[in-house]
Design a protein around this motif. Structure first.
Motif, PDB file in Angstrom:
ATOM      1  N   VAL A  71       0.757  -1.208   0.041  1.00 45.23           N
ATOM      2  CA  VAL A  71      -0.044  -0.015   0.011  1.00 45.23           C
ATOM      3  C   VAL A  71       0.887   1.298   0.010  1.00 45.23           C
ATOM      4  O   VAL A  71       1.797   1.425   1.019  1.00 45.23           O
ATOM      5  CB  VAL A  71      -1.046   0.044   1.194  1.00 45.23           C
ATOM      6  CG1 VAL A  71      -1.679   1.192   1.141  1.00 45.23           C
ATOM      7  CG2 VAL A  71      -1.672  -1.253   1.248  1.00 45.23           C
ATOM      8  N   ALA A  72       0.615   2.085  -0.989  1.00 45.88           N
ATOM      9  CA  ALA A  72       1.477   3.288  -1.085  1.00 45.88           C
ATOM     10  C   ALA A  72       1.129   4.062  -0.225  1.00 45.88           C
ATOM     11  O   ALA A  72      -0.146   4.399  -0.004  1.00 45.88           O
ATOM     12  CB  ALA A  72       1.600   3.766  -2.748  1.00 45.88           C
ATOM     13  N   ALA A  73       2.043   5.097   0.179  1.00 40.88           N
ATOM     14  CA  ALA A  73       1.457   6.377   1.033  1.00 40.88           C
ATOM     15  C   ALA A  73       0.659   7.389   0.124  1.00 40.88           C
ATOM     16  O   ALA A  73       1.307   7.471  -0.979  1.00 40.88           O
ATOM     17  CB  ALA A  73       2.647   6.962   1.852  1.00 40.88           C
ATOM     18  N   THR A  74      -0.242   7.623   0.569  1.00 37.60           N
ATOM     19  CA  THR A  74      -1.034   8.658  -0.472  1.00 37.60           C
ATOM     20  C   THR A  74      -1.015  10.092   0.241  1.00 37.60           C
ATOM     21  O   THR A  74      -0.401  10.308   1.311  1.00 37.60           O
ATOM     22  CB  THR A  74      -2.647   8.306  -0.321  1.00 37.60           C
ATOM     23  OG1 THR A  74      -3.096   8.671   1.202  1.00 37.60           O
ATOM     24  CG2 THR A  74      -2.981   7.062  -0.762  1.00 37.60           C
TER      25      THR A  74
ATOM     26  N   PRO B 195      11.415   3.198   2.038  1.00 37.03           N
ATOM     27  CA  PRO B 195      10.688   4.005   2.785  1.00 37.03           C
ATOM     28  C   PRO B 195       9.693   4.969   1.643  1.00 37.03           C
ATOM     29  O   PRO B 195      10.038   4.952   0.694  1.00 37.03           O
ATOM     30  CB  PRO B 195      11.471   4.977   3.911  1.00 37.03           C
ATOM     31  CG  PRO B 195      12.509   4.950   3.023  1.00 37.03           C
ATOM     32  CD  PRO B 195      12.778   3.432   2.442  1.00 37.03           C
ATOM     33  N   VAL B 196       8.870   5.741   2.162  1.00 34.73           N
ATOM     34  CA  VAL B 196       8.306   6.934   1.448  1.00 34.73           C
ATOM     35  C   VAL B 196       9.205   8.253   1.876  1.00 34.73           C
ATOM     36  O   VAL B 196       9.282   8.425   3.034  1.00 34.73           O
ATOM     37  CB  VAL B 196       6.679   7.049   1.923  1.00 34.73           C
ATOM     38  CG1 VAL B 196       6.133   8.204   1.270  1.00 34.73           C
ATOM     39  CG2 VAL B 196       6.077   5.708   1.812  1.00 34.73           C
ATOM     40  N   VAL B 197       9.446   8.788   0.588  1.00 35.73           N
ATOM     41  CA  VAL B 197      10.458   9.988   0.751  1.00 35.73           C
ATOM     42  C   VAL B 197       9.722  11.284   0.157  1.00 35.73           C
ATOM     43  O   VAL B 197       9.186  11.237  -0.983  1.00 35.73           O
ATOM     44  CB  VAL B 197      11.659   9.694   0.131  1.00 35.73           C
ATOM     45  CG1 VAL B 197      12.615  10.879   0.165  1.00 35.73           C
ATOM     46  CG2 VAL B 197      12.287   8.467   0.862  1.00 35.73           C
ATOM     47  N   ARG B 198       9.670  12.516   0.856  1.00 36.13           N
ATOM     48  CA  ARG B 198       9.346  13.586   0.259  1.00 36.13           C
ATOM     49  C   ARG B 198      10.549  14.268  -0.255  1.00 36.13           C
ATOM     50  O   ARG B 198      11.614  14.622   0.443  1.00 36.13           O
ATOM     51  CB  ARG B 198       8.527  14.587   1.363  1.00 36.13           C
ATOM     52  CG  ARG B 198       8.389  15.839   0.845  1.00 36.13           C
ATOM     53  CD  ARG B 198       7.188  16.007  -0.126  1.00 36.13           C
ATOM     54  NE  ARG B 198       5.982  15.972   0.762  1.00 36.13           N
ATOM     55  CZ  ARG B 198       4.792  15.698  -0.030  1.00 36.13           C
ATOM     56  NH1 ARG B 198       4.615  15.703  -1.372  1.00 36.13           N
ATOM     57  NH2 ARG B 198       3.597  15.359   0.629  1.00 36.13           N
ATOM     58  N   LEU B 199      10.768  14.449  -1.575  1.00 35.35           N
ATOM     59  CA  LEU B 199      11.948  15.125  -2.249  1.00 35.35           C
ATOM     60  C   LEU B 199      12.006  16.450  -2.142  1.00 35.35           C
ATOM     61  O   LEU B 199      10.980  17.428  -2.301  1.00 35.35           O
ATOM     62  CB  LEU B 199      11.941  14.792  -3.711  1.00 35.35           C
ATOM     63  CG  LEU B 199      12.125  13.242  -4.059  1.00 35.35           C
ATOM     64  CD1 LEU B 199      12.171  13.119  -5.612  1.00 35.35           C
ATOM     65  CD2 LEU B 199      13.187  12.627  -3.536  1.00 35.35           C
ATOM     66  N   LEU B 200      12.989  17.000  -1.345  1.00 31.12           N
ATOM     67  CA  LEU B 200      13.005  18.705  -1.319  1.00 31.12           C
ATOM     68  C   LEU B 200      14.161  19.357  -2.313  1.00 31.12           C
ATOM     69  O   LEU B 200      13.885  20.548  -2.876  1.00 31.12           O
ATOM     70  CB  LEU B 200      13.725  18.949   0.067  1.00 31.12           C
ATOM     71  CG  LEU B 200      13.049  18.218   1.036  1.00 31.12           C
ATOM     72  CD1 LEU B 200      13.833  18.417   2.624  1.00 31.12           C
ATOM     73  CD2 LEU B 200      11.563  18.841   1.221  1.00 31.12           C
TER      74      LEU B 200
ATOM     75  N   PRO C 294       7.720  16.557  -4.394  1.00 29.03           N
ATOM     76  CA  PRO C 294       6.776  15.438  -4.803  1.00 29.03           C
ATOM     77  C   PRO C 294       7.320  14.053  -3.542  1.00 29.03           C
ATOM     78  O   PRO C 294       8.267  14.320  -3.068  1.00 29.03           O
ATOM     79  CB  PRO C 294       7.301  14.927  -5.867  1.00 29.03           C
ATOM     80  CG  PRO C 294       8.404  15.279  -6.182  1.00 29.03           C
ATOM     81  CD  PRO C 294       8.698  16.429  -5.574  1.00 29.03           C
ATOM     82  N   LEU C 295       5.860  13.296  -3.342  1.00 22.58           N
ATOM     83  CA  LEU C 295       6.304  12.272  -2.629  1.00 22.58           C
ATOM     84  C   LEU C 295       6.571  11.058  -3.158  1.00 22.58           C
ATOM     85  O   LEU C 295       5.667  10.757  -4.136  1.00 22.58           O
ATOM     86  CB  LEU C 295       4.685  12.257  -1.650  1.00 22.58           C
ATOM     87  CG  LEU C 295       4.689  11.214  -0.472  1.00 22.58           C
ATOM     88  CD1 LEU C 295       5.471  11.926   0.671  1.00 22.58           C
ATOM     89  CD2 LEU C 295       3.401  11.011  -0.122  1.00 22.58           C
ATOM     90  N   VAL C 296       7.316  10.336  -2.974  1.00 20.38           N
ATOM     91  CA  VAL C 296       7.785   9.105  -3.682  1.00 20.38           C
ATOM     92  C   VAL C 296       7.589   7.843  -2.759  1.00 20.38           C
ATOM     93  O   VAL C 296       8.462   7.835  -1.612  1.00 20.38           O
ATOM     94  CB  VAL C 296       9.303   9.302  -4.316  1.00 20.38           C
ATOM     95  CG1 VAL C 296       9.473   8.122  -5.020  1.00 20.38           C
ATOM     96  CG2 VAL C 296       9.259  10.636  -5.031  1.00 20.38           C
ATOM     97  N   ASP C 297       6.972   6.853  -3.058  1.00 16.89           N
ATOM     98  CA  ASP C 297       7.143   5.592  -2.415  1.00 16.89           C
ATOM     99  C   ASP C 297       8.040   4.711  -3.113  1.00 16.89           C
ATOM    100  O   ASP C 297       7.873   4.461  -4.220  1.00 16.89           O
ATOM    101  CB  ASP C 297       5.684   4.952  -2.477  1.00 16.89           C
ATOM    102  CG  ASP C 297       5.465   3.703  -1.661  1.00 16.89           C
ATOM    103  OD1 ASP C 297       6.632   3.021  -1.537  1.00 16.89           O
ATOM    104  OD2 ASP C 297       4.547   3.220  -1.500  1.00 16.89           O
ATOM    105  N   LEU C 298       9.114   4.457  -2.442  1.00 17.54           N
ATOM    106  CA  LEU C 298      10.265   3.798  -3.215  1.00 17.54           C
ATOM    107  C   LEU C 298      10.010   2.158  -3.367  1.00 17.54           C
ATOM    108  O   LEU C 298      10.659   1.403  -3.851  1.00 17.54           O
ATOM    109  CB  LEU C 298      11.575   3.842  -2.321  1.00 17.54           C
ATOM    110  CG  LEU C 298      12.111   5.176  -2.180  1.00 17.54           C
ATOM    111  CD1 LEU C 298      13.362   5.086  -1.238  1.00 17.54           C
ATOM    112  CD2 LEU C 298      12.141   5.961  -3.295  1.00 17.54           C
ATOM    113  N   THR C 299       8.710   1.766  -3.056  1.00 13.59           N
ATOM    114  CA  THR C 299       8.483   0.423  -3.316  1.00 13.59           C
ATOM    115  C   THR C 299       7.671   0.436  -4.610  1.00 13.59           C
ATOM    116  O   THR C 299       7.472  -0.706  -5.162  1.00 13.59           O
ATOM    117  CB  THR C 299       7.421  -0.161  -2.135  1.00 13.59           C
ATOM    118  OG1 THR C 299       6.089   0.601  -2.220  1.00 13.59           O
ATOM    119  CG2 THR C 299       7.900  -0.164  -0.973  1.00 13.59           C
TER     120      THR C 299
END
Length: 406
Positions: free
Chosen positions: A79-82, A347-352, A364-369
Motif C-alpha cells: 500500500v503506497a502512502a497517499t 521508505p516513503v520520501v518527500r523530495l526537497l 513530490p512524495l515518492v514511495d520507493l516500493t
C-alpha cells in the motif's frame, strides 16, 4: 528435501528455510519458519523473488493439476502512502511540534532546578510525557521527524527528549500497556537528571576524560535515582534512571549487572540512549548516520544489548527512520516521512532538492516500493548529516517547513 521456488508458488503450511536476501530487507528476523497465514504469504511475496522450502518440515509444491488460481495469484502491491496520509502527518507535526518544544523547555528547567538544589516538578514532566505519548499513539512518524532537527549547542535536553520520543515509539511498537508506556517515557525523559550534579566543564570536555572524571560521570545514574526517590515516582522510572548504562555482558555501570539481572525497561532505554547518542553531534565526536547506527547496534547485540530488543528496534524504526535526510542514487535529496513495514529499505520520501541540489517547487512524495512513471526504480544512495546540510537546505529544514512539506 530442499526446494528453491518462486514466491508465487508458496502456500500456507510450507516451511521456509532460506530467503534470497538479507533479513534487513524483509519483515522477518529469522529465515527459518513455518508459513501460518495469508499475511506471511503476502509479506514474502512482496519482499522476495525466490525462497528455499524444506519439504520434510512443511508442505511441498502441489501437483500442477491441483494448483488453484488463488494460490498462483500475484503478490499484492504494498500500500503506497497517499497524499492524504502525508497531509495527516503534516497536521500531526504541528501538534507534535508544540509538545516537542514544551518538553525541551521543561527538561531544561528541570536540569536548572536540580543544579540550583531545587526539586523536580514531576507534575509538569508527567504532563509533558502525556502530550508526547498521545502524539506517538496518533502518528509516531511526526515526533520521529522532529528528532532529526538537532543542534550541537543544546545536546543535554535535546538528547533526553529524543530518547523519550524513541522510547515511546518503541513501546508502542512492542504493544506495551498505556500506563507502562507513560512511566517508561517519564524515565527516559529524566534518565540523565543526575548529570545536573556533575560539573559542566567535565560534561562538555572535548578531550578524553581522566579515570577520575569518568568515575564521577558514571555516578550520574545514582545521583538521578536519589533525586527522583524524593518525588514519589514509580519503581519503573527509578529502574530506568539507575540502570540504563548496565550492559548484557556485565561491562556497564553502576553495578555491573548481567543479562536478565537488568530489568526489561532499563534494557529498552539503554538501547535507545546509545542509538540517539551515536547519531547526535556531541562536543567530543561527530554523529554516525542512522544506517551506520543500526549496523553498530546489530554488531553489539550480544555483547551490550538484548539481541531480541535490537532486532525489534530495527524493525520498529526501519533502516531509514522517519525524519532521516537522504540522498537518492540519482542525486535528489529528500526526507523520509514514513517507513514501509514490509520493506524497511524502501521508505516513503518527500523530495526537497533536485539532482542539482536546487529546491523543488512541488516537493513530490515518492514511495520507493513503486517504480517511477518511466518504469525505473528510485533507491536511497546514502544518509546525510542534517547539520552539514543546514546552510544548503536553509529554511526547508525546520519544524514549520517540515510540517508543510510532509
Amino acid at each position: 528435501m530442499l526446494r528453491r521456488i518462486d514466491v508465487d508458488g508458496l502456500r500456507v503450511g510450507m516451511f521456509v528455510c532460506r530467503l534470497d536476501r538479507s533479513w534487513l530487507e524483509t519483515p522477518f528476523f529469522r529465515h527459518r519458519f513455518l508459513i501460518r497465514n495469508r499475511k506471511q504469504l503476502e509479506q514474502l511475496r512482496a519482499a522476495c523473488r525466490q525462497v528455499t522450502i524444506d519439504t520434510e518440515q512443511g508442505l511441498d509444491l502441489p501437483p500442477a493439476a491441483n494448483i488453484t488460481a488463488e494460490e498462483l495469484a500475484p503478490a499484492q502491491l504494498l500500500v503506497a502512502a497517499t497524499e492524504e496520509q502525508a497531509h495527516s502527518l503534516g497536521r500531526e507535526l504541528v501538534t507534535a511540534g508544540g509538545a516537542h518544544r514544551e518538553a525541551s523547555g521543561v527538561l531544561e528547567q528541570v536540569l536548572d532546578d536540580v543544579r540550583l538544589g531545587r526539586g523536580v516538578d514531576t507534575q509538569r514532566t508527567r504532563q509533558v510525557v502525556k502530550g508526547l505519548t498521545e502524539s506517538v499513539v496518533r502518528e509516531p512518524s511526526a515526533l520521529l521527524c522532529l528528532t532529526q532537527l538537532k543542534t550541537r549547542s543544546r545536546y543535554a535536553a535535546q538528547h533526553s527528549v529524543n530518547v523519550c520520543i524513541f522510547t515511546l515509539v518503541f513501546a508502542r511498537h512492542l504493544g506495551l500497556p498505556g500506563e507502562v508506556m507513560h512511566d517508561l517515557g517519564l524515565g527516559a525523559l529524566l534518565l540523565d537528571v543526575g548529570k545536573a550534579r556533575i560539573p559542566v566543564e567535565i560534561l562538555d570536555k572535548p578531550d578524553k576524560l581522566t579515570p577520575a572524571e569518568f568515575a564521577l560521570v558514571k555516578r550520574h545514574t545514582l545521583y538521578g535515582r536519589r533525586i527522583l526517590e524524593q518525588h514519589g515516582v514509580s519503581d519503573l522510572v527509578l529502574e530506568v534512571v539507575s540502570d540504563h548504562h548496565e550492559r548484557i555482558d556485565g561491562s556497564g555501570y553502576p553495578r555491573g549487572l548481567k543479562g536478565k539481572e537488568i530489568g526489561l525497561y532499563a534494557r529498552i532505554v539503554g538501547l535507545v540512549d546509545v542509538y540517539d547518542a551515536i547519531t547526535s553531534a556531541r562536543v567530543y565526536g561527530d554523529p554516525v548516520s542512522t544506517l551506520e547506527a543500526m549496523r553498530l547496534l546489530y554488531q553489539w547485540r550480544y555483547q551490550q544489548f538484548d539481541h531480541r530488543l535490537v532486532e525489534k528496534f530495527i524493525q520498529c524504526l526501519g533502516v531509514y527512520p522517519a525524519g532521516s535526510l537522504v540522498e537518492m542514487d540519482s542525486g535528489e535529496v529528500g526526507v523520509v516521512v514514513r517507513v514501509n513495514a514490509r520493506n524497511r529499505t524502501r521508505p516513503v520520501v518527500r523530495l526537497l532538492l533536485d539532482r542539482s541540489k536546487r529546491p523543488l517547487a512541488e516537493a513530490p512524495l515518492v514511495d520507493l516500493t513503486r517504480p517511477m512513471e518511466d518504469g525505473a526504480s528510485m533507491t536511497i544512495g546514502k544518509v546525510l548529516d542534517p547539520l552539514a546540510w543546514q546552510d544548503r537546505l536553509g529554511e526547508m529544514w525546520n519544524e514549520e517547513t517540515l510540517a508543510a512539506n510532509v
